[in-house]
Write an enzyme that holds these catalytic residues in place. Structure first.
Site, PDB file in Angstrom:
ATOM      1  N   GLU A 115      -6.600  19.824  -2.121  1.00 49.75           N
ATOM      2  CA  GLU A 115      -6.850  18.602  -2.903  1.00 49.75           C
ATOM      3  C   GLU A 115      -8.300  18.527  -3.377  1.00 49.75           C
ATOM      4  O   GLU A 115      -8.567  18.058  -4.490  1.00 49.75           O
ATOM      5  CB  GLU A 115      -6.480  17.370  -2.074  1.00 49.75           C
ATOM      6  CG  GLU A 115      -4.967  17.243  -1.887  1.00 49.75           C
ATOM      7  CD  GLU A 115      -4.583  16.043  -1.042  1.00 49.75           C
ATOM      8  OE1 GLU A 115      -4.182  15.021  -1.627  1.00 49.75           O
ATOM      9  OE2 GLU A 115      -4.689  16.128   0.195  1.00 49.75           O
ATOM     10  N   GLU A 135       1.460  18.250   3.850  1.00 48.10           N
ATOM     11  CA  GLU A 135       1.318  16.969   4.550  1.00 48.10           C
ATOM     12  C   GLU A 135       2.649  16.342   4.962  1.00 48.10           C
ATOM     13  O   GLU A 135       2.727  15.667   5.999  1.00 48.10           O
ATOM     14  CB  GLU A 135       0.550  15.962   3.669  1.00 48.10           C
ATOM     15  CG  GLU A 135      -0.936  16.220   3.601  1.00 48.10           C
ATOM     16  CD  GLU A 135      -1.337  17.178   2.495  1.00 48.10           C
ATOM     17  OE1 GLU A 135      -2.530  17.256   2.173  1.00 48.10           O
ATOM     18  OE2 GLU A 135      -0.452  17.875   1.949  1.00 48.10           O
TER      19      GLU A 135
END
Length: 725
Positions: A115, A135
């Site tokens: 990210e 995640e």
């Protein structure tokens, strides 16, 4: 160990290289995030810096956010411990920077690591770097803008697939998709990244802010159709996991209202998900799995594992062939012994089919499969056992046969050789009774199919040497199993804990509850199969044999069901002959066989436990509890007797050995969430109504009365733990 740090060096080319250092994977711990903010602000402010490169030390970019923080949030319930990274760092400081930032990726960029890279204005990678957003496997969603930027770079369908499956891709695929701008060698990585950053600063290369891109999203109607299909699939594949639907909602928010709006919703929903039971369960399993190899007086006394190069497997049936497959797939030579040529050929063919199956699935090349199969040698005697490092006996569960084999292999094998049994229930003292090498005897209990199921239950006796335990733990890791060390007793930890599972289901049927409803409810709870379909699959012979073992060992808490006996007499043998509780036809899903109902009625009549012949009325929740609370009760006895080193080992064993849903954290963790008081009071009530099968254990009663969790370590060890030395 080196402290987490972020460093910055400014070169003569006016490029600042910011480096993350937090071995082994450069996890984004809180000090790292603070350090990144500080260094980026400094680089932006400095007049001698034209462009910035972000990289990781030691050949890895970053493995993602520090998961230890989640554990602290779960312990305290304080979500404010989560730093604001998405807006403060990734949007405001990185993406909206006045100077271009290039991510130089090597090794891996996962989760928060990827990210950060997505927020940069270009991404240069070394070959074969892993890129992914895993995640959802921890019960949350990407929280640093990944739900918005990934689909904008790789396309909506691919972005959704990467997030919902948690599967990483390699940088080569990332380049084709548009996630990576260029792939260069590790040696050239920093040099090319610096040049690329300067080229952006000088407007020779495009300055791209991923959050503002829409060219790969498609029209609103196309995007909504893709999201609709993904929602339908997620409701089937992950019905009890809220993070999948939340992830899709957040992606849609960004498509409809713009990327920044999506980032804000992502940050809000991320914090809500962190506090869910699903996230607590998955994070618990993550840490628990990494604790199983910490075994007191084994892993902490300075021993080094010996190299296991050659293993003999005795018995080429379903279990033996699966074990042999797992070993040769990990480059360990195997000698497979059988009693005659016919059985040996059958076993060899099963192993070949297992390996060739991986070629068909595209997981192995034909050449590699041939090399793997060349590690296997079939034999009919013990001649080849003279230089093996370990023997795994995997024959049928007959004590005299196992005793004979162990006395034979003790003579045939070298003195260092580990003597292991794959028995699933038989006490190891009985297995090795006729040998003098008690220190080398150990249980290596694989779960079927052995080359697929991830758990390896390592069973020690009081005499098993720490070296032998360590060696088998190491073999477990080499063959990609999760090793759990347990003590010796009937059924060991897993089968002992779960023997009430099928018994509780039979109790319910004989109290008048519909058998097919029980299967549906348990499957809805999250197990892959209901207890009765599982019996069909395993075969009734296995059920009969193990039931007898547990009936003999624990006569005070077993329910003797006449049902299996009646099924066998009526010509049924489960999936083996296509007819059990369900009908099995090739190419079709199993269908409930309603002609089994008269057999069930006859069994109810024989058992005669229904009060006034009137079926009980239960909710779906009560079915779950009446099947699984007796399992929790037995888990309490296993903990009390010290059969496992720690409660979390039993959680890992239940998830990887019995397919208990990982998002519920394992059998003990789930019981603690439900509440020991509720488990205890329910069992007490049922024991008064239906008998001693439900009688709460002393350990459970004590914990419930004192308001303690089942997983809390005992303050004093009254009995020496059987899982320890």
């Amino acid at each position: 160990m080196a402290r987490p740090s972020v460093t910055m060096e400014v070169g003569d080319d006016a490029v600042a290289v910011i480096t993350i250092s937090n071995p082994p994977v450069n996890a984004l711990a809180i000090p790292i995030i603070e350090g990144l903010k500080e260094k980026f602000v400094e680089a932006t402010r400095r007049n001698d810096v034209k462009a910035i490169v972000l990289t990781g030390k030691g050949g890895r970019f970053s493995g993602g956010f520090d998961i230890n923080v989640f554990e602290k949030v779960h312990e305290t319930g304080d979500v404010s411990l989560m730093p604001d990274v998405s807006v403060d760092l990734v949007v405001n400081i990185i993406e909206d920077s006045r100077k271009p930032i290039v991510a130089a990726i090597e090794g891996l960029a996962l989760g928060g690591g990827l990210e950060l890279a997505l927020g940069c204005h270009a991404r240069i990678s070394a070959p074969r770097a892993q890129l992914g957003l895993p995640e959802l496997s921890l019960g949350i969603i990407p929280g640093f803008g990944g739900t918005q930027r990934l689909p904008r770079l790789v396309g909506l369908s691919k972005g959704i697939e990467m997030m919902l499956t948690s599967r990483p891709i390699l940088s080569e695929e990332g380049k084709k998709l548009g996630l990576i701008d260029s792939i260069v060698s590790s040696e050239e990585l920093l040099k090319v990244s610096r040049m690329w950053a300067l080229a952006i600063a000088e407007r020779r290369k495009p300055w791209i802010r991923s959050l503002h891109r829409t060219d790969k999203i498609g029209s609103l109607s196309e995007a909504r159709e893709i999201l609709k299909v993904a929602r339908q699939q997620a409701s089937i594949t992950a019905p009890n996991m809220p993070q999948h639907q939340v992830c899709l909602d957040v992606i849609e928010e960004g498509i409809v209202h713009g990327g920044y709006s999506g980032v804000l919703k992502e940050a809000k929903d991320f914090k809500k998900l962190v506090l869910t039971d699903t996230s607590k369960g998955l994070v618990h399993v993550f840490f628990a799995q990494r604790s199983t190899t910490k075994v007191p007086n084994v892993s902490d006394i300075g021993l080094k594992p010996r190299h296991i190069k050659k293993v003999a497997v005795i018995g080429g049936g379903l279990m033996g062939s699966g074990i042999a497959t797992a070993l040769i797939l990990s480059n360990i030579k195997v000698v497979l012994k059988e009693v005659n040529l016919e059985y040996l050929m059958k076993g060899t063919k099963m192993i070949e089919a297992n390996v060739r199956g991986l070629v068909t699935k595209g997981k192995l090349t034909r050449d590699k499969a041939d090399k793997i199969l060349s590690l296997l040698k079939g034999v009919l005697d013990y001649t080849e056992f003279k230089d093996v490092d370990m023997v795994i006996e995997a024959v049928i569960e007959k004590i005299p046969l196992k005793q004979t084999i162990f006395s034979e292999i003790e003579k045939a094998c070298p003195s260092h050789c580990i003597l292991a049994s794959n028995t699933s229930t038989i006490d190891l003292h009985l297995v090795g009774e006729k040998t003098t090498s008690q220190d080398r005897i150990i249980g290596a209990h694989f779960f079927s199919p052995a080359h697929v199921m991830p758990l390896l239950e390592i069973v020690r006796t009081e005499k098993t040497s720490p070296q032998v335990i360590l060696d088998l733990m190491t073999v477990g890791k080499v063959i990609k199993k999760v090793p759990v060390v347990v003590g010796n007793c009937t059924g060991f930890a897993v089968n002992r804990t779960f023997f009430p599972y099928s018994q509780g289901s039979h109790m319910l049927v004989h109290l008048g509850v519909d058998l097919f409803r029980i299967d549906r409810v348990i499957k809805k709870f999250g197990l892959p199969l209901g207890p009765f379909q599982l019996q069909d699959l395993a075969g009734y012979g296995v059920f009969m044999a193990t039931s007898k073992q547990f009936r003999d060992a624990f006569p005070d808490r077993t329910f003797q069901s006449p049902l299996i006996d009646l099924l066998i007499k009526s010509g049924r043998n489960g999936k083996n002959n296509g007819k059990g509780y369900y009908i099995y036809e090739r190419g079709n899903q199993p269908k409930p066989d309603l002609t089994v109902l008269p057999v069930i009625e006859e069994s109810r009549r024989l058992a005669d436990i229904m009060q006034g012949r009137k079926p009980i009325t239960v909710t779906d929740q009560e079915i779950v509890e009446m099947v699984l609370f007796p399992v929790v009760n037995e888990a309490c006895r296993v903990l009390d007797e010290g059969i496992v080193v720690r409660a979390s080992d039993l959680d890992v064993a239940s998830v990887f050995g019995m397919s208990f849903p990982s998002y519920r954290g394992g059998i003990v963790f789930w019981a603690d969430l439900v509440g020991p008081k509720h488990v205890y009071s329910s069992l007490k009530k049922w024991s008064e109504l239906y008998g001693s099968f439900y009688k709460p254990s002393r350990f459970l009663e004590e914990r419930a009365t004192k308001g303690m969790l089942l997983s809390q370590p005992a303050s004093s060890s009254a009995a020496a733990s059987r899982a320890r030395l």
